[in-house]
Design a protein around this motif. Sequence first.
Motif, mmCIF file in Angstrom:
data_model
loop_
_atom_site.group_PDB
_atom_site.id
_atom_site.type_symbol
_atom_site.label_atom_id
_atom_site.label_comp_id
_atom_site.label_asym_id
_atom_site.label_seq_id
_atom_site.Cartn_x
_atom_site.Cartn_y
_atom_site.Cartn_z
ATOM 1 N N ARG A 54 15.832 -0.224 -1.774
ATOM 2 C CA ARG A 54 14.579 -0.352 -2.728
ATOM 3 C C ARG A 54 13.409 -0.291 -2.391
ATOM 4 N NH1 ARG A 54 15.583 -5.036 -6.000
ATOM 5 N NH2 ARG A 54 17.675 -4.208 -6.384
ATOM 6 N N PRO A 55 12.626 0.700 -2.537
ATOM 7 C CA PRO A 55 11.110 0.644 -2.073
ATOM 8 C C PRO A 55 10.453 -0.747 -2.490
ATOM 9 C CG PRO A 55 11.187 2.231 -3.852
ATOM 10 C CD PRO A 55 12.816 1.627 -3.483
ATOM 11 N N ALA A 56 9.559 -1.087 -1.747
ATOM 12 C CA ALA A 56 8.826 -2.421 -1.938
ATOM 13 C C ALA A 56 7.604 -2.086 -3.133
ATOM 14 C CB ALA A 56 8.194 -2.789 -0.614
ATOM 15 N N GLU A 57 7.591 -3.069 -3.835
ATOM 16 C CA GLU A 57 6.328 -2.874 -4.846
ATOM 17 C C GLU A 57 5.099 -3.222 -4.119
ATOM 18 O OE1 GLU A 57 6.720 -2.723 -8.201
ATOM 19 O OE2 GLU A 57 8.899 -2.395 -8.027
ATOM 20 N N ILE A 58 4.239 -2.189 -4.348
ATOM 21 C CA ILE A 58 2.736 -2.361 -3.744
ATOM 22 C C ILE A 58 1.749 -2.748 -4.955
ATOM 23 C CG2 ILE A 58 1.036 -0.775 -2.720
ATOM 24 C CD1 ILE A 58 3.047 1.028 -1.737
ATOM 25 N N ARG A 63 -2.718 0.004 -3.668
ATOM 26 C CA ARG A 63 -2.397 1.374 -3.568
ATOM 27 C C ARG A 63 -3.717 2.418 -3.369
ATOM 28 N NH1 ARG A 63 0.974 0.802 -9.131
ATOM 29 N NH2 ARG A 63 2.825 -0.341 -8.159
ATOM 30 N N PRO A 64 -3.329 3.628 -2.474
ATOM 31 C CA PRO A 64 -4.233 4.386 -2.272
ATOM 32 C C PRO A 64 -4.747 5.190 -3.348
ATOM 33 C CG PRO A 64 -2.328 5.200 -1.463
ATOM 34 C CD PRO A 64 -1.841 3.698 -2.151
#
Length: 166
Positions: A54-58, A63-64
């Motif tokens: 699962r992708p990590a929460e940014i 966030r860019p």
Amino acid sequence: MAAQHSQAGGGSGAQPPGDLFERPAAGTYAGLAVAALLIASAVFILLADRSLRRPAEIPEVLRPTATATFSTPATQAPAVIPVTPEPIVIDLEVPEGPFEQLPTPTAVPVHTEAPARYFLVTVQSGDTLAGIASRYGYSFEEIADLNGIDEPYVIHIGDELLFPNR
């Protein structure tokens, strides 16, 4: 009577007739425990693997922005270049006029003394010429020659021996 005694369970080899099928052997419990551990491990690995994929929460702050990203070839992951904010300009008024000029520092030569060529060692109780010489990393012959001590290399308490400073 001996036959009755053995049938009643008093003999050493007697077992109740249905005992083999009613109570499982001790090895069966160990096998069941190993199987349960293997199943539990497999389930844990599957669940942990899903959570790792699962992708990590940014956070929103990290966030860019749209101007900070660019496209990359499919073989590489996209790189994110941080965008620096616009510089802040501070207008300071600097008074005009002559300013105090600080003197230029000058190097002062430092007097360094050359290391001494020799040092003295005072003979203490229990010292021998060979013991003192080896304590400072010299041979007793070298120290004896330097101090004019001949065989049998006798020294006395309070004598001062000259050693070269290497």
